[in-house]
Scaffold this motif. Structure first.
Motif, PDB file in Angstrom:
ATOM      1  N   ALA A  36      30.268  34.872  41.227  1.00  0.00           N
ATOM      2  CA  ALA A  36      28.836  34.674  41.540  1.00  0.00           C
ATOM      3  C   ALA A  36      27.615  35.194  41.088  1.00  0.00           C
ATOM      4  N   ALA A  37      27.545  35.934  41.204  1.00  0.00           N
ATOM      5  CA  ALA A  37      26.541  36.868  41.225  1.00  0.00           C
ATOM      6  C   ALA A  37      25.688  37.027  39.464  1.00  0.00           C
ATOM      7  N   VAL A  38      26.511  36.951  38.566  1.00  0.00           N
ATOM      8  CA  VAL A  38      26.245  37.245  37.310  1.00  0.00           C
ATOM      9  C   VAL A  38      27.185  36.162  36.393  1.00  0.00           C
ATOM     10  N   PRO A  39      25.799  34.960  36.561  1.00  0.00           N
ATOM     11  CA  PRO A  39      26.826  34.186  36.058  1.00  0.00           C
ATOM     12  C   PRO A  39      27.479  34.342  34.578  1.00  0.00           C
ATOM     13  N   GLY A  40      28.329  33.659  33.483  1.00  0.00           N
ATOM     14  CA  GLY A  40      28.368  34.269  31.877  1.00  0.00           C
ATOM     15  C   GLY A  40      28.951  34.999  32.279  1.00  0.00           C
ATOM     16  N   THR A  41      29.838  35.906  32.688  1.00  0.00           N
ATOM     17  CA  THR A  41      30.370  37.385  32.868  1.00  0.00           C
ATOM     18  C   THR A  41      31.921  36.770  32.809  1.00  0.00           C
ATOM     19  N   SER A  42      32.514  37.326  31.306  1.00  0.00           N
ATOM     20  CA  SER A  42      33.585  37.205  30.565  1.00  0.00           C
ATOM     21  C   SER A  42      34.630  38.616  31.510  1.00  0.00           C
ATOM     22  N   PHE A  43      36.281  38.569  31.188  1.00  0.00           N
ATOM     23  CA  PHE A  43      37.192  39.635  31.938  1.00  0.00           C
ATOM     24  C   PHE A  43      37.477  39.675  31.075  1.00  0.00           C
ATOM     25  N   ALA A  44      38.143  40.657  31.245  1.00  0.00           N
ATOM     26  CA  ALA A  44      39.688  41.046  30.404  1.00  0.00           C
ATOM     27  C   ALA A  44      40.296  42.324  31.633  1.00  0.00           C
ATOM     28  N   VAL A  45      41.833  42.631  31.555  1.00  0.00           N
ATOM     29  CA  VAL A  45      42.402  43.111  31.866  1.00  0.00           C
ATOM     30  C   VAL A  45      43.471  44.628  31.114  1.00  0.00           C
ATOM     31  N   GLU A  46      43.078  46.112  31.553  1.00  0.00           N
ATOM     32  CA  GLU A  46      43.357  46.444  31.051  1.00  0.00           C
ATOM     33  C   GLU A  46      44.833  47.208  31.278  1.00  0.00           C
ATOM     34  N   CYS A  47      46.123  47.025  31.257  1.00  0.00           N
ATOM     35  CA  CYS A  47      47.474  47.236  32.267  1.00  0.00           C
ATOM     36  C   CYS A  47      48.425  48.277  31.691  1.00  0.00           C
ATOM     37  N   THR A  48      48.762  49.045  32.388  1.00  0.00           N
ATOM     38  CA  THR A  48      50.002  50.400  31.556  1.00  0.00           C
ATOM     39  C   THR A  48      50.564  49.401  30.852  1.00  0.00           C
ATOM     40  N   THR A  49      51.208  48.258  30.867  1.00  0.00           N
ATOM     41  CA  THR A  49      51.890  47.835  29.666  1.00  0.00           C
ATOM     42  C   THR A  49      51.600  46.446  28.866  1.00  0.00           C
ATOM     43  N   GLY A  50      49.790  46.813  28.357  1.00  0.00           N
ATOM     44  CA  GLY A  50      49.745  45.848  27.959  1.00  0.00           C
ATOM     45  C   GLY A  50      47.973  45.283  28.488  1.00  0.00           C
ATOM     46  N   PHE A  51      47.159  44.774  27.572  1.00  0.00           N
ATOM     47  CA  PHE A  51      46.301  44.263  27.381  1.00  0.00           C
ATOM     48  C   PHE A  51      46.298  42.208  27.884  1.00  0.00           C
ATOM     49  N   GLY A 106      53.656  48.426  22.217  1.00  0.00           N
ATOM     50  CA  GLY A 106      54.473  47.218  22.016  1.00  0.00           C
ATOM     51  C   GLY A 106      53.939  45.678  22.826  1.00  0.00           C
ATOM     52  N   GLY A 107      54.446  44.814  23.090  1.00  0.00           N
ATOM     53  CA  GLY A 107      54.315  43.290  23.334  1.00  0.00           C
ATOM     54  C   GLY A 107      54.822  43.180  24.674  1.00  0.00           C
ATOM     55  N   GLY A 108      55.698  42.572  25.623  1.00  0.00           N
ATOM     56  CA  GLY A 108      55.543  42.082  26.559  1.00  0.00           C
ATOM     57  C   GLY A 108      54.153  42.031  27.623  1.00  0.00           C
ATOM     58  N   GLU A 109      54.935  41.107  28.972  1.00  0.00           N
ATOM     59  CA  GLU A 109      53.885  40.761  29.108  1.00  0.00           C
ATOM     60  C   GLU A 109      52.647  41.989  30.295  1.00  0.00           C
ATOM     61  N   PRO A 110      51.974  42.076  30.253  1.00  0.00           N
ATOM     62  CA  PRO A 110      50.861  42.950  30.146  1.00  0.00           C
ATOM     63  C   PRO A 110      50.937  43.216  32.030  1.00  0.00           C
ATOM     64  N   ARG A 111      52.347  43.372  32.873  1.00  0.00           N
ATOM     65  CA  ARG A 111      51.618  43.158  34.837  1.00  0.00           C
ATOM     66  C   ARG A 111      51.931  44.861  35.069  1.00  0.00           C
ATOM     67  N   GLY A 112      51.622  44.992  34.476  1.00  0.00           N
ATOM     68  CA  GLY A 112      51.982  47.119  34.755  1.00  0.00           C
ATOM     69  C   GLY A 112      50.977  47.404  35.846  1.00  0.00           C
ATOM     70  N   PRO A 113      51.372  48.222  36.270  1.00  0.00           N
ATOM     71  CA  PRO A 113      49.371  48.480  37.737  1.00  0.00           C
ATOM     72  C   PRO A 113      48.595  48.636  36.528  1.00  0.00           C
ATOM     73  N   ILE A 114      47.348  48.125  37.448  1.00  0.00           N
ATOM     74  CA  ILE A 114      45.567  47.539  36.329  1.00  0.00           C
ATOM     75  C   ILE A 114      45.313  49.092  36.198  1.00  0.00           C
ATOM     76  N   LEU A 115      44.612  49.459  35.201  1.00  0.00           N
ATOM     77  CA  LEU A 115      44.241  50.971  35.304  1.00  0.00           C
ATOM     78  C   LEU A 115      42.626  50.666  34.864  1.00  0.00           C
ATOM     79  N   LYS A 116      42.389  49.070  34.278  1.00  0.00           N
ATOM     80  CA  LYS A 116      40.914  48.844  34.347  1.00  0.00           C
ATOM     81  C   LYS A 116      40.090  47.388  34.464  1.00  0.00           C
ATOM     82  N   LEU A 117      39.133  47.092  34.919  1.00  0.00           N
ATOM     83  CA  LEU A 117      39.319  45.635  34.615  1.00  0.00           C
ATOM     84  C   LEU A 117      37.643  45.411  33.791  1.00  0.00           C
ATOM     85  N   LEU A 118      37.808  44.414  32.637  1.00  0.00           N
ATOM     86  CA  LEU A 118      36.487  45.159  31.806  1.00  0.00           C
ATOM     87  C   LEU A 118      35.189  43.899  32.682  1.00  0.00           C
ATOM     88  N   ALA A 119      34.611  43.888  32.308  1.00  0.00           N
ATOM     89  CA  ALA A 119      33.584  42.669  32.543  1.00  0.00           C
ATOM     90  C   ALA A 119      32.613  42.485  31.425  1.00  0.00           C
TER      91      ALA A 119
END
Length: 306
Positions: free
Chosen positions: A120-135, A175-188
């Motif tokens: 809402a505040a900064v249109p055009g922002t894209s995101f990524a999520v780093e988890c304990t098990t993947g990206f 390795g692979g697997g769905e990265p749905r473990g704890p979230i280490l950080k959100l990237l914007a």
């Protein structure tokens, strides 16, 4: 702020006959600090790290990198084998394949709130999520060394999915697997804004939901859980091992190092550091490409071995 000194100008013992305290722990950032721009560790730095450990001084790598990117430095960890990754969100054992020893996650509700507010505040922002098990990343997110096993799609869909539990201790070996473990950080990421302007906007819009910082030269922000930083995780380790801030020497170059540099009893900014880091520290050393960390460690070891 006190008088600014460099690694070569700093006296090995203070005035009035007092003996300079020998540090018990050296905490160093990696990119832009210990590593050269080509992401290598110089032979001089390798030797200095080994000499510090031989002198009984612990060396901790304290980085914004995820554990899966630690191969660049894992061969140079001695003694305890531990490193602090993802801006303090994880402590990993590099002697044990990157096993997570401690995880300080970003709660999913807070991550979703940050995504909502920044869209809402900064249109055009894209995101990524780093988890304990993947990206996981969005299609518009830039291809910064993306994991070929990562999942792709809207951040909201990924963050709303039920997490897989019991994965915090899993080794990180790419390795692979769905990265749905704890979230280490959100990237914007934003494609147009100046990095510091984006950081200021994000902290105003969403700072109540996470610790927001940056380490990239581009407009790429890193969001950790509230209270999570390099400093707070390092402080926790030191407290558990009877090490005081006055016994710690820290090195850094970017805003994500500021809290750690402020906490440590002695802190050094690299010559190539961000202006805020230069302003926040009273000691300087040479740039990362000139082995600035090694220069200071060599001096410390000389004093320790007298």
């Amino acid at each position: 702020m006190g008088t600014v000194t460099s690694a070569t100008e700093q006296p090995e013992t203070p005035a009035a006959g007092r003996t300079a305290p020998i540090p018990r722990l050296i905490a160093t950032d990696l990119d832009g600090t210990l590593l050269r721009d080509d992401k290598t560790v110089s032979e001089r730095t390798v030797a200095a790290l080994a000499a510090a450990e031989a002198a009984g001084i612990e060396v901790f790598f304290v980085t914004g990198r995820p554990a899966r990117w630690m191969d660049v430095a894992s061969a140079h960890v001695h003694g305890h084998g531990l490193a602090i990754c993802a801006n303090g969100a994880a402590v990993v054992d590099l002697h044990d394949g990157g096993r997570f020893v401690e995880v300080r996650p970003l709660e999913r509700a807070d991550a979703l709130a940050v995504v909502e507010r920044l869209r809402a505040a900064v249109p055009g922002t894209s995101f990524a999520v780093e988890c304990t098990t993947g990206f996981h990343y969005e299609p518009a997110y830039p291809p910064y060394q993306l994991d070929p096993h990562a999942t792709v799609g809207p951040a909201e869909d990924f963050l709303a999915a039920a997490p897989v539990t019991g994965l915090a201790e899993a080794p990180v070996t790419g390795g692979g697997g769905e990265p749905r473990g704890p979230i280490l950080k959100l990237l914007a990421h934003h494609p147009e804004l100046a990095p510091d302007a984006f950081l200021a906007l994000a902290r105003t819009a969403a700072g109540e939901h996470g610790s927001i910082t940056r380490s990239s030269p581009t407009a790429l922000l890193e969001v950790s859980g509230l209270g999570v930083s390099k400093a707070s995780t390092l402080a926790g380790y030191c407290a558990a091992h009877g090490i005081t801030p006055e016994e710690v020497v820290a090195f850094g170059d970017m805003p994500n190092d500021l809290e750690m540099l402020g906490w440590a009893g002695t802190s050094y900014a690299m010559a190539n550091a961000h202006p805020e880091v230069l302003a926040a520290t009273t000691h300087r050393t040479a740039a990362n490409n000139e082995d600035g960390v090694a220069a200071v460690i060599e001096r410390i070891v000389r004093v320790a071995c007298r």
